[in-house]
Every structure is written in structure tokens, then in C-alpha cells.
Motif scaffolding. Structure first.
Motif, PDB file in Angstrom:
ATOM      1  N   MET A 141       5.211   5.132   2.764  1.00  0.00           N
ATOM      2  CA  MET A 141       5.831   5.583   1.415  1.00  0.00           C
ATOM      3  C   MET A 141       7.227   5.900   1.245  1.00  0.00           C
ATOM      4  O   MET A 141       7.857   5.584  -0.053  1.00  0.00           O
ATOM      5  N   SER A 142       7.738   6.298   2.254  1.00  0.00           N
ATOM      6  CA  SER A 142       9.342   6.729   2.051  1.00  0.00           C
ATOM      7  C   SER A 142      10.184   5.875   1.542  1.00  0.00           C
ATOM      8  O   SER A 142      11.085   6.043   0.698  1.00  0.00           O
ATOM      9  N   PRO A 143       9.897   4.270   1.687  1.00  0.00           N
ATOM     10  CA  PRO A 143      10.949   3.342   0.866  1.00  0.00           C
ATOM     11  C   PRO A 143      10.760   3.505  -0.614  1.00  0.00           C
ATOM     12  O   PRO A 143      11.772   3.135  -1.281  1.00  0.00           O
ATOM     13  N   CYS A 182      -4.005   5.928   1.719  1.00  0.00           N
ATOM     14  CA  CYS A 182      -3.727   6.442   3.044  1.00  0.00           C
ATOM     15  C   CYS A 182      -4.672   6.217   3.774  1.00  0.00           C
ATOM     16  O   CYS A 182      -4.198   5.827   5.120  1.00  0.00           O
ATOM     17  N   ALA A 183      -5.898   6.214   3.693  1.00  0.00           N
ATOM     18  CA  ALA A 183      -7.075   5.847   4.447  1.00  0.00           C
ATOM     19  C   ALA A 183      -6.887   4.431   5.194  1.00  0.00           C
ATOM     20  O   ALA A 183      -7.051   3.983   6.242  1.00  0.00           O
ATOM     21  N   ARG A 184      -6.574   3.387   3.976  1.00  0.00           N
ATOM     22  CA  ARG A 184      -6.499   2.071   4.217  1.00  0.00           C
ATOM     23  C   ARG A 184      -5.277   1.964   5.450  1.00  0.00           C
ATOM     24  O   ARG A 184      -5.305   1.116   6.169  1.00  0.00           O
ATOM     25  N   LEU A 185      -4.065   2.290   5.150  1.00  0.00           N
ATOM     26  CA  LEU A 185      -2.856   2.277   6.000  1.00  0.00           C
ATOM     27  C   LEU A 185      -3.431   2.946   7.324  1.00  0.00           C
ATOM     28  O   LEU A 185      -2.880   2.147   8.424  1.00  0.00           O
ATOM     29  N   GLN A 186      -3.991   3.933   7.438  1.00  0.00           N
ATOM     30  CA  GLN A 186      -4.253   4.624   8.639  1.00  0.00           C
ATOM     31  C   GLN A 186      -5.203   3.448   9.594  1.00  0.00           C
ATOM     32  O   GLN A 186      -5.126   3.434  10.743  1.00  0.00           O
ATOM     33  N   GLU A 187      -6.098   2.747   8.683  1.00  0.00           N
ATOM     34  CA  GLU A 187      -7.115   1.986   9.322  1.00  0.00           C
ATOM     35  C   GLU A 187      -6.122   0.807   9.967  1.00  0.00           C
ATOM     36  O   GLU A 187      -6.727   0.111  11.071  1.00  0.00           O
ATOM     37  N   MET A 188      -4.943   0.410   9.479  1.00  0.00           N
ATOM     38  CA  MET A 188      -4.422  -0.557  10.059  1.00  0.00           C
ATOM     39  C   MET A 188      -3.294  -0.099  10.920  1.00  0.00           C
ATOM     40  O   MET A 188      -2.563  -0.851  11.405  1.00  0.00           O
ATOM     41  N   GLY A 189      -3.345   1.355  11.338  1.00  0.00           N
ATOM     42  CA  GLY A 189      -2.743   1.893  12.372  1.00  0.00           C
ATOM     43  C   GLY A 189      -1.392   2.205  11.968  1.00  0.00           C
ATOM     44  O   GLY A 189      -0.329   2.273  12.666  1.00  0.00           O
ATOM     45  N   MET A 190      -1.036   2.421  10.658  1.00  0.00           N
ATOM     46  CA  MET A 190       0.208   2.832  10.189  1.00  0.00           C
ATOM     47  C   MET A 190       0.405   3.932   9.736  1.00  0.00           C
ATOM     48  O   MET A 190      -0.804   4.910   9.214  1.00  0.00           O
ATOM     49  N   ASP A 191       1.500   4.842   9.726  1.00  0.00           N
ATOM     50  CA  ASP A 191       1.721   6.280   9.246  1.00  0.00           C
ATOM     51  C   ASP A 191       2.021   6.165   7.846  1.00  0.00           C
ATOM     52  O   ASP A 191       2.944   5.376   7.206  1.00  0.00           O
ATOM     53  N   ALA A 235      -5.823  13.561 -13.167  1.00  0.00           N
ATOM     54  CA  ALA A 235      -5.023  13.843 -11.827  1.00  0.00           C
ATOM     55  C   ALA A 235      -5.872  13.996 -10.693  1.00  0.00           C
ATOM     56  O   ALA A 235      -5.121  13.290  -9.786  1.00  0.00           O
ATOM     57  N   VAL A 236      -6.956  14.485 -10.691  1.00  0.00           N
ATOM     58  CA  VAL A 236      -8.004  14.317  -9.728  1.00  0.00           C
ATOM     59  C   VAL A 236      -7.889  13.095  -9.237  1.00  0.00           C
ATOM     60  O   VAL A 236      -8.119  12.754  -7.918  1.00  0.00           O
ATOM     61  N   SER A 237      -8.299  12.050 -10.157  1.00  0.00           N
ATOM     62  CA  SER A 237      -8.586  10.725  -9.704  1.00  0.00           C
ATOM     63  C   SER A 237      -7.283  10.060  -8.808  1.00  0.00           C
ATOM     64  O   SER A 237      -7.476   9.511  -7.990  1.00  0.00           O
ATOM     65  N   GLU A 238      -6.112  10.356  -9.665  1.00  0.00           N
ATOM     66  CA  GLU A 238      -4.967   9.882  -8.918  1.00  0.00           C
ATOM     67  C   GLU A 238      -4.994  10.336  -7.514  1.00  0.00           C
ATOM     68  O   GLU A 238      -4.448   9.623  -6.524  1.00  0.00           O
ATOM     69  N   PHE A 239      -5.242  11.526  -7.181  1.00  0.00           N
ATOM     70  CA  PHE A 239      -4.958  12.020  -5.817  1.00  0.00           C
ATOM     71  C   PHE A 239      -5.996  11.377  -5.031  1.00  0.00           C
ATOM     72  O   PHE A 239      -5.924  11.050  -3.796  1.00  0.00           O
ATOM     73  N   GLY A 240      -7.178  11.053  -5.536  1.00  0.00           N
ATOM     74  CA  GLY A 240      -8.108  10.128  -4.886  1.00  0.00           C
ATOM     75  C   GLY A 240      -7.700   8.753  -4.484  1.00  0.00           C
ATOM     76  O   GLY A 240      -7.958   8.439  -3.522  1.00  0.00           O
ATOM     77  N   HIS A 241      -6.878   8.278  -5.476  1.00  0.00           N
ATOM     78  CA  HIS A 241      -6.432   7.159  -5.167  1.00  0.00           C
ATOM     79  C   HIS A 241      -5.531   6.986  -4.063  1.00  0.00           C
ATOM     80  O   HIS A 241      -5.556   6.132  -3.138  1.00  0.00           O
ATOM     81  N   TYR A 242      -4.610   8.042  -4.033  1.00  0.00           N
ATOM     82  CA  TYR A 242      -3.668   8.330  -3.013  1.00  0.00           C
ATOM     83  C   TYR A 242      -4.547   8.360  -1.485  1.00  0.00           C
ATOM     84  O   TYR A 242      -3.948   7.641  -0.752  1.00  0.00           O
ATOM     85  N   GLU A 243      -5.568   9.258  -1.638  1.00  0.00           N
ATOM     86  CA  GLU A 243      -6.218   9.396  -0.134  1.00  0.00           C
ATOM     87  C   GLU A 243      -6.606   7.988  -0.116  1.00  0.00           C
ATOM     88  O   GLU A 243      -6.680   7.765   1.561  1.00  0.00           O
ATOM     89  N   LEU A 251       0.771  -1.336   0.122  1.00  0.00           N
ATOM     90  CA  LEU A 251       0.111   0.138   0.007  1.00  0.00           C
ATOM     91  C   LEU A 251       0.831   1.341   0.042  1.00  0.00           C
ATOM     92  O   LEU A 251       0.437   2.411  -0.641  1.00  0.00           O
ATOM     93  N   GLY A 252       1.828   1.286   0.650  1.00  0.00           N
ATOM     94  CA  GLY A 252       2.892   2.420   0.781  1.00  0.00           C
ATOM     95  C   GLY A 252       3.369   2.726  -0.835  1.00  0.00           C
ATOM     96  O   GLY A 252       3.416   3.735  -1.049  1.00  0.00           O
ATOM     97  N   SER A 253       3.741   1.680  -1.570  1.00  0.00           N
ATOM     98  CA  SER A 253       4.329   1.934  -2.849  1.00  0.00           C
ATOM     99  C   SER A 253       3.265   2.281  -3.806  1.00  0.00           C
ATOM    100  O   SER A 253       3.451   3.020  -4.657  1.00  0.00           O
ATOM    101  N   ILE A 254       2.030   1.725  -3.636  1.00  0.00           N
ATOM    102  CA  ILE A 254       0.758   2.497  -4.428  1.00  0.00           C
ATOM    103  C   ILE A 254       0.561   3.784  -3.987  1.00  0.00           C
ATOM    104  O   ILE A 254       0.431   4.436  -4.898  1.00  0.00           O
ATOM    105  N   ALA A 255       0.624   3.910  -2.814  1.00  0.00           N
ATOM    106  CA  ALA A 255       0.049   5.585  -2.378  1.00  0.00           C
ATOM    107  C   ALA A 255       1.335   6.382  -2.818  1.00  0.00           C
ATOM    108  O   ALA A 255       0.720   7.451  -3.378  1.00  0.00           O
ATOM    109  N   TYR A 256       2.692   6.025  -3.039  1.00  0.00           N
ATOM    110  CA  TYR A 256       3.445   7.268  -3.219  1.00  0.00           C
ATOM    111  C   TYR A 256       3.431   7.180  -5.105  1.00  0.00           C
ATOM    112  O   TYR A 256       3.578   8.205  -5.355  1.00  0.00           O
ATOM    113  N   GLY A 257       2.936   5.910  -5.627  1.00  0.00           N
ATOM    114  CA  GLY A 257       3.144   6.103  -6.987  1.00  0.00           C
ATOM    115  C   GLY A 257       1.894   7.097  -7.294  1.00  0.00           C
ATOM    116  O   GLY A 257       1.930   7.718  -8.478  1.00  0.00           O
TER     117      GLY A 257
END
Length: 234
Positions: free
Chosen positions: A88-90, A74-83, A63-71, A29-35
Motif C-alpha cells: 500500500m505504501s507507494p 489484505c487477505a489476498r496479498l497475504q495469500e501471495m506472501g506479501m506484506d 464505511a463498514v463495507s469499505e473496511f471489509g473490502h480493505y480486509e 491490490l496495494g493501490s485498491i487496499a489503500y484506496g
């Protein structure tokens, strides 16, 4: 059958398998989010160079759709208790380097990049998501360009090629370079994820190699079909 942390194996404890699975999903999810964040930035920039307002709107909407995908990631990661930022940083250096290597020279190449790279990326993650739990599979499945946007992008490219046939050879060559870079990127990300081997207690490198081959073959075939739709050779 989907693999989940609730399916322990005799040789691996339930806790170990759960941790292994969760780490894989967070990494993915981190790799998808940053992508998706990078795609938003790239498409927004490319849209500003469009020759007409209607053309600008096509990439702007993507572009708007891609930002929605990013969000959503991030929401799924936060549900899992992750920052999300830590997840994304790696991938920042890897994704940024890819876009630097595939920087379009003009508007025509920008459209082709959107056409080629977005499709390959979406298909790659969809292939991996087939092995995941339902909530994660659902959020990854939502990371796709709409049929309407795909049709608009295809129409733009076809019109562009019809108006200037001289573009055909250049864009066919550019498409081949893009698919080569994109498939290499898939291999790099796949190597980092070990192509699902980490999810299976009996996973082997041989199984990983078979998964790599299967995914790359499918991506290559689908790319050839998309290029044929434009009247270009892959």
C-alpha cells in the motif's frame, strides 16, 4: 481471455512472465487496499456530520463495507506472501492528495462525492480485473457498493435536491469537478500500472494508450448516466 502467469510467450521465459504478472497484481491490490482504507476513514468522518441519524447510518454502512473490502485485499496479498503495508505504501501520497483536493465543503458535497467517486473507482478496477486470474478477479469483483446502498444513496441525493432546488447548480458543478479529478487519478494510477502492458510480453505503449482511452470513455459515459438519474448535467 484472462492473462495469467501460466501462459508464457516464446520471447519471454515463464519465470519472467510469472514475476511480471505477480508484481503487477501486488501493485494493483496495494493501490485498491489503500484506496478502500482511505474511503472507510473518509465516509466514517462524513457520516458524523450528517443532519439525521438515518442519514448517518447510510454513510456509516458504506464505511463498514469499505473496511471489509480493505480486509479482503489484505487477505489476498497475504495469500501471495506479501506484506499489505508494503504493497500500500507507494499509493499513500497519491490517494491522500486526491482526497485533499476533493475535500467536501458540507454534507451535500459529501454525499455527491460518495456517489461519484465510489462508482468510478469500482468501475475502473473492475475493468482491469477482467484481464486477471480468477482468484484475483473474484476478490476485486467483491469490492463494490451493494445495490441496496447505491439505492439509498441515490434516494438521499434525490430527496435533498427536491427539498432545495438551489443545490442543483452547485452539485452539478461539484460533480463535474469530482469526475475530472477522479479520471485524472485513474490516469495516474494507470500510468503506474502501465495499463496491463507489463502483463503481455508483446505489450506496447500504443496498446496502453488504447486501453486508457477505452476505460476513460466507459467511465465518462457511465458517470453521465448516473448524473442524469439525479436530474443533473454531467
Amino acid at each position: 481471455m484472462s492473462i495469467s502467469a501460466s501462459e508464457p510467450d516464446e520471447s519471454v521465459s515463464a519465470g519472467e512472465l510469472t514475476a511480471r504478472y505477480d508484481n503487477f497484481v501486488v501493485d494493483l491490490l496495494g493501490s485498491i487496499a489503500y484506496g478502500e482504507l482511505s474511503a472507510f476513514e473518509r465516509l466514517a468522518t462524513d457520516a458524523s456530520h450528517s443532519p439525521s441519524l438515518s442519514d448517518r447510518a447510510v454513510l456509516g454502512k458504506m464505511a463498514v463495507s469499505e473496511f471489509g473490502h480493505y480486509e479482503a485485499m489484505c487477505a489476498r496479498l497475504q495469500e501471495m506472501g506479501m506484506d499489505p503495508e508494503l504493497a500500500m505504501s507507494p499509493y499513500k501520497r497519491m490517494v491522500d492528495a486526491f482526497h485533499e483536493r476533493t475535500r467536501p465543503a458540507d454534507w451535500h458535497e459529501s454525499l455527491m462525492k460518495a456517489y461519484v467517486v465510489e462508482a468510478i473507482t469500482e468501475e475502473f478496477y473492475a475493468a482491469i480485473a477482467e484481464h486477471l486470474d480468477e482468484p484475483t478477479r473474484a476478490v476485486i469483483a467483491a469490492v463494490r457498493t451493494s445495490d441496496e446502498q447505491n439505492d439509498l444513496l441515490t434516494k438521499l441525493l434525490k430527496n435533498m435536491l427536491a427539498q432545495d432546488p438551489r443545490l442543483s447548480s452547485r452539485l452539478a458543478l461539484w460533480g463535474r469537478r469530482l469526475v475530472g479529478e477522479a479520471l485524472t487519478q485513474v490516469q495516474r494510477i494507470g500510468a503506474k500500472h502501465s495499463f496491463l502492458v507489463g502483463l503481455r510480453p508483446d505489450g506496447t505503449q500504443e496498446a496502453a494508450a488504447a486501453e486508457v482511452s477505452k476505460i476513460l470513455s466507459t467511465l465518462t459515459r457511465n458517470h453521465s448516466k448516473r448524473m442524469s438519474q439525479l436530474g443533473l448535467t454531467a
